[in-house]
Write a protein that holds these residues in place. Sequence first.
Motif, PDB file in Angstrom:
ATOM      1  N   LEU A 157       0.835  -1.212   0.000  1.00 46.65           N
ATOM      2  CA  LEU A 157       0.000   0.000   0.000  1.00 46.65           C
ATOM      3  C   LEU A 157       0.868   1.260   0.000  1.00 46.65           C
ATOM      4  O   LEU A 157       0.460   2.300  -0.519  1.00 46.65           O
ATOM      5  N   ALA A 158       2.054   1.151   0.606  1.00 53.05           N
ATOM      6  CA  ALA A 158       2.960   2.312   0.663  1.00 53.05           C
ATOM      7  C   ALA A 158       3.822   2.418  -0.590  1.00 53.05           C
ATOM      8  O   ALA A 158       4.703   3.276  -0.663  1.00 53.05           O
ATOM      9  N   SER A 159       3.557   1.533  -1.530  1.00 47.51           N
ATOM     10  CA  SER A 159       4.350   1.566  -2.763  1.00 47.51           C
ATOM     11  C   SER A 159       3.951   2.773  -3.609  1.00 47.51           C
ATOM     12  O   SER A 159       2.771   3.141  -3.685  1.00 47.51           O
ATOM     13  N   ILE A 160       4.952   3.419  -4.245  1.00 45.83           N
ATOM     14  CA  ILE A 160       4.637   4.611  -5.039  1.00 45.83           C
ATOM     15  C   ILE A 160       4.456   4.277  -6.517  1.00 45.83           C
ATOM     16  O   ILE A 160       4.161   5.139  -7.319  1.00 45.83           O
ATOM     17  N   ASN A 161       4.663   3.029  -6.867  1.00 48.97           N
ATOM     18  CA  ASN A 161       4.432   2.646  -8.260  1.00 48.97           C
ATOM     19  C   ASN A 161       3.330   1.587  -8.320  1.00 48.97           C
ATOM     20  O   ASN A 161       2.935   1.039  -7.284  1.00 48.97           O
ATOM     21  N   THR A 162       2.835   1.317  -9.511  1.00 47.81           N
ATOM     22  CA  THR A 162       1.803   0.299  -9.656  1.00 47.81           C
ATOM     23  C   THR A 162       2.450  -1.074  -9.519  1.00 47.81           C
ATOM     24  O   THR A 162       3.397  -1.399 -10.231  1.00 47.81           O
ATOM     25  N   LEU A 163       1.913  -1.832  -8.598  1.00 46.69           N
ATOM     26  CA  LEU A 163       2.520  -3.140  -8.321  1.00 46.69           C
ATOM     27  C   LEU A 163       2.145  -4.161  -9.378  1.00 46.69           C
ATOM     28  O   LEU A 163       1.009  -4.176  -9.853  1.00 46.69           O
ATOM     29  N   PRO A 164       3.071  -5.039  -9.712  1.00 52.75           N
ATOM     30  CA  PRO A 164       2.682  -6.158 -10.578  1.00 52.75           C
ATOM     31  C   PRO A 164       1.730  -7.089  -9.813  1.00 52.75           C
ATOM     32  O   PRO A 164       1.953  -7.356  -8.627  1.00 52.75           O
ATOM     33  N   THR A 165       0.681  -7.550 -10.468  1.00 48.99           N
ATOM     34  CA  THR A 165      -0.321  -8.398  -9.801  1.00 48.99           C
ATOM     35  C   THR A 165       0.302  -9.648  -9.193  1.00 48.99           C
ATOM     36  O   THR A 165      -0.134 -10.128  -8.151  1.00 48.99           O
ATOM     37  N   VAL A 166       1.353 -10.121  -9.848  1.00 48.77           N
ATOM     38  CA  VAL A 166       1.975 -11.373  -9.401  1.00 48.77           C
ATOM     39  C   VAL A 166       2.482 -11.276  -7.953  1.00 48.77           C
ATOM     40  O   VAL A 166       2.558 -12.279  -7.240  1.00 48.77           O
ATOM     41  N   LEU A 167       2.763 -10.060  -7.515  1.00 51.14           N
ATOM     42  CA  LEU A 167       3.248  -9.896  -6.142  1.00 51.14           C
ATOM     43  C   LEU A 167       2.139 -10.063  -5.095  1.00 51.14           C
ATOM     44  O   LEU A 167       2.434 -10.217  -3.911  1.00 51.14           O
ATOM     45  N   THR A 168       0.895  -9.983  -5.543  1.00 51.82           N
ATOM     46  CA  THR A 168      -0.200 -10.016  -4.560  1.00 51.82           C
ATOM     47  C   THR A 168      -0.834 -11.399  -4.401  1.00 51.82           C
ATOM     48  O   THR A 168      -1.496 -11.660  -3.398  1.00 51.82           O
ATOM     49  N   ILE A 169      -0.629 -12.270  -5.380  1.00 48.33           N
ATOM     50  CA  ILE A 169      -1.394 -13.532  -5.393  1.00 48.33           C
ATOM     51  C   ILE A 169      -1.119 -14.387  -4.153  1.00 48.33           C
ATOM     52  O   ILE A 169      -2.052 -14.780  -3.434  1.00 48.33           O
ATOM     53  N   ILE A 170       0.146 -14.660  -3.885  1.00 48.82           N
ATOM     54  CA  ILE A 170       0.459 -15.573  -2.759  1.00 48.82           C
ATOM     55  C   ILE A 170       0.113 -14.949  -1.399  1.00 48.82           C
ATOM     56  O   ILE A 170      -0.475 -15.637  -0.552  1.00 48.82           O
ATOM     57  N   PRO A 171       0.418 -13.659  -1.172  1.00 45.60           N
ATOM     58  CA  PRO A 171      -0.034 -13.093   0.111  1.00 45.60           C
ATOM     59  C   PRO A 171      -1.542 -13.208   0.313  1.00 45.60           C
ATOM     60  O   PRO A 171      -2.004 -13.443   1.434  1.00 45.60           O
ATOM     61  N   ILE A 172      -2.312 -13.085  -0.764  1.00 47.16           N
ATOM     62  CA  ILE A 172      -3.769 -13.227  -0.625  1.00 47.16           C
ATOM     63  C   ILE A 172      -4.107 -14.663  -0.192  1.00 47.16           C
ATOM     64  O   ILE A 172      -4.877 -14.882   0.746  1.00 47.16           O
ATOM     65  N   ILE A 173      -3.502 -15.631  -0.883  1.00 45.62           N
ATOM     66  CA  ILE A 173      -3.781 -17.046  -0.539  1.00 45.62           C
ATOM     67  C   ILE A 173      -3.417 -17.306   0.919  1.00 45.62           C
ATOM     68  O   ILE A 173      -4.178 -17.917   1.681  1.00 45.62           O
ATOM     69  N   LEU A 174      -2.250 -16.802   1.317  1.00 43.67           N
ATOM     70  CA  LEU A 174      -1.790 -17.063   2.690  1.00 43.67           C
ATOM     71  C   LEU A 174      -2.679 -16.363   3.714  1.00 43.67           C
ATOM     72  O   LEU A 174      -2.972 -16.923   4.782  1.00 43.67           O
ATOM     73  N   LEU A 175      -3.126 -15.162   3.377  1.00 44.34           N
ATOM     74  CA  LEU A 175      -4.013 -14.453   4.321  1.00 44.34           C
ATOM     75  C   LEU A 175      -5.368 -15.148   4.425  1.00 44.34           C
ATOM     76  O   LEU A 175      -5.943 -15.238   5.514  1.00 44.34           O
ATOM     77  N   VAL A 176      -5.863 -15.655   3.315  1.00 45.90           N
ATOM     78  CA  VAL A 176      -7.151 -16.375   3.350  1.00 45.90           C
ATOM     79  C   VAL A 176      -6.991 -17.646   4.196  1.00 45.90           C
ATOM     80  O   VAL A 176      -7.852 -17.971   5.019  1.00 45.90           O
ATOM     81  N   PHE A 177      -5.857 -18.331   4.013  1.00 47.10           N
ATOM     82  CA  PHE A 177      -5.619 -19.516   4.843  1.00 47.10           C
ATOM     83  C   PHE A 177      -5.592 -19.127   6.319  1.00 47.10           C
ATOM     84  O   PHE A 177      -6.211 -19.775   7.155  1.00 47.10           O
ATOM     85  N   GLU A 178      -4.875 -18.045   6.635  1.00 45.47           N
ATOM     86  CA  GLU A 178      -4.762 -17.643   8.044  1.00 45.47           C
ATOM     87  C   GLU A 178      -6.112 -17.179   8.592  1.00 45.47           C
ATOM     88  O   GLU A 178      -6.384 -17.341   9.787  1.00 45.47           O
ATOM     89  N   ALA A 179      -6.965 -16.607   7.726  1.00 46.58           N
ATOM     90  CA  ALA A 179      -8.312 -16.216   8.177  1.00 46.58           C
ATOM     91  C   ALA A 179      -9.070 -17.469   8.610  1.00 46.58           C
ATOM     92  O   ALA A 179      -9.698 -17.510   9.682  1.00 46.58           O
ATOM     93  N   TRP A 180      -8.996 -18.493   7.792  1.00 47.75           N
ATOM     94  CA  TRP A 180      -9.666 -19.764   8.097  1.00 47.75           C
ATOM     95  C   TRP A 180      -9.062 -20.392   9.368  1.00 47.75           C
ATOM     96  O   TRP A 180      -9.780 -20.854  10.248  1.00 47.75           O
ATOM     97  N   HIS A 181      -7.753 -20.348   9.450  1.00 51.11           N
ATOM     98  CA  HIS A 181      -7.035 -20.961  10.574  1.00 51.11           C
ATOM     99  C   HIS A 181      -7.372 -20.267  11.891  1.00 51.11           C
ATOM    100  O   HIS A 181      -7.711 -20.918  12.887  1.00 51.11           O
ATOM    101  N   THR A 182      -7.301 -18.939  11.889  1.00 51.06           N
ATOM    102  CA  THR A 182      -7.593 -18.210  13.138  1.00 51.06           C
ATOM    103  C   THR A 182      -9.059 -18.358  13.514  1.00 51.06           C
ATOM    104  O   THR A 182      -9.401 -18.410  14.696  1.00 51.06           O
ATOM    105  N   PHE A 183      -9.929 -18.457  12.505  1.00 48.03           N
ATOM    106  CA  PHE A 183     -11.361 -18.658  12.791  1.00 48.03           C
ATOM    107  C   PHE A 183     -11.568 -20.003  13.488  1.00 48.03           C
ATOM    108  O   PHE A 183     -12.257 -20.095  14.507  1.00 48.03           O
ATOM    109  N   LEU A 184     -10.949 -21.058  12.961  1.00 49.54           N
ATOM    110  CA  LEU A 184     -11.095 -22.386  13.569  1.00 49.54           C
ATOM    111  C   LEU A 184     -10.465 -22.439  14.959  1.00 49.54           C
ATOM    112  O   LEU A 184     -10.934 -23.157  15.836  1.00 49.54           O
TER     113      LEU A 184
END
Lengths: 316, 215
Positions: free
Chosen positions: B157-184
């Motif tokens: 979010l603090a990046s001053i340039n447009t990020l390549p989408t490829v940089l966001t894919i795995i953090p999203i997957i990992l955050l979704v996993f952690e959302a499920w994990h912390t919920f359980l």
Amino acid sequence: MASKPLYPTRRNVITALGVAGTALAVSPCALKPWPLTAREIEILKKPIPSTGEQIPIVGMGSWITFNVGNDIEARNKRVRILQTFFESGGALVDSSPMYGSSEDVIGYCLKRLRNKQGLFSATKVWTYLRPLGIAQMKRSERLWGEKPFDLLQIHNLMDWRTHLSTLLDWKAQGRVRYIGVTTSHGRRHSLTEKIIQTQPIDFVQFSYNIRDRAAEKRLLPAARERGLAVIINRPFRRGNLFGRTRGRPLPNWVGEFDCLNWAQFYLKFIVSHPAVTCAIPATSRVDHMQQNIGALQGRLPDPDMRKHMIKYFENI
Amino acid sequence: MLPYTPDIYLRLYIPYNQVVWPLQLVIAAGFYIALILSIRYPSIGGRIISAFLAAAYIFVGSVFYYSFLFNLLWLAPLLSYLCLFHALILIWQGVKRNRLKIGIHKTMVSASGIFLIVLATFYSPLIVTVSGQNPLQMQFAGLAPIPTFVLTVGLYLASINTLPTVLTIIPIILLVFEAWHTFLLNDFGGMVLVALGLLGICLLFFSVCFRENWK
């Protein structure tokens, strides 16, 4: 003619007491209550190959079931479970620092039990680095109130070279009687086999049950060949096996190996393997403990019966 | 559903923090130095931050997930590989191609990024201290998964340039996993941090789609 007195004379009483005393001396079980306790019933045991010491073939695990924190009611329930275990002839209690408050709870229970002479204490080291491993094992001694432990194992082979060196030192100093390694869930079989074949350990622990029989291929034969005692974890596949047989009556032929319930069916299958020394089911219920520990008695299935059990199980 | 209790999971951090000590201090100090450098020298700063993040993902993947969580969860090696793969992406996109330039702008997106960066580094120490838990159960950014993933979102979010989408894919997957994990696990503290991380991801996509409107 003088009639006999209706009440016993002093001579009669002394004679009767003498006869009774002689009878008791000759037959120590004459006045024992029924049912007989574990000490009178023949408990099934197997030897630890490295020393020949015999241990009962069913022990007790503590994964999840003894992690009850400071809940006094739950802790006291575990005291009753352990009491049932020891009264029925059980000996090996297994835990790990990885199991949350389990070691603390076991220590709480052991302090409150009068009859724990048979205890065979087994725990694990589960961390990296030598000083942390030593600190962890000392903490386990403090939590259990047991020193020395009968068995210390390297949990899931974590930093196993480092800890094996420590454990060998401890064994040489008499700070532990037996040492071993563990794995579970069918993982790291190749490395476990390598350690079995090359390292001077007494015990190895891994998962094996009527459904997950991968250990039959390499680990069990390797342990037998090297003369290691084998502890089996996850004997019920974390309760999953009972789901398969829920509501189903036991087949009549299980009487051939004195099996009274499904828990004993699964346990006797495991401990009847010639390489297995002991299985360690975990439970949080006294009635389940009674069922499990019942597998310490009676006959075990022979190789043909084991094949029959597998075939039956696979067709359910 | 999980093969362990919340208590057992949270206690996992005790041996973990003992083993990695004093890396917690080194990483925290190193990160803020890298952040300041990257803001002062934008030409090389993005590469430094990318290298730092890549090292953090390698550490979380190979040490936390593979060496510790694997003892409890069969899924852990998969998470470990995802982390290692993301480290490679960060090296390729961030270090080699300099596609993650950090800067401070007076925009809501940038402010949210700084907020998430600060939150990721101080949230767990604060919660553990306030709740009186064992200090060894603290989860540090760069060493523990959730703070590291949230820190990543903050930096994006603090990046001053447009990020390549490829940089966001795995953090999203990992955050979704952690959302499920912390919920359980019923881990409310973890859930809050993960939710903020996921909100940050949403903000990131909005900022890309409606960049002019947001700034």
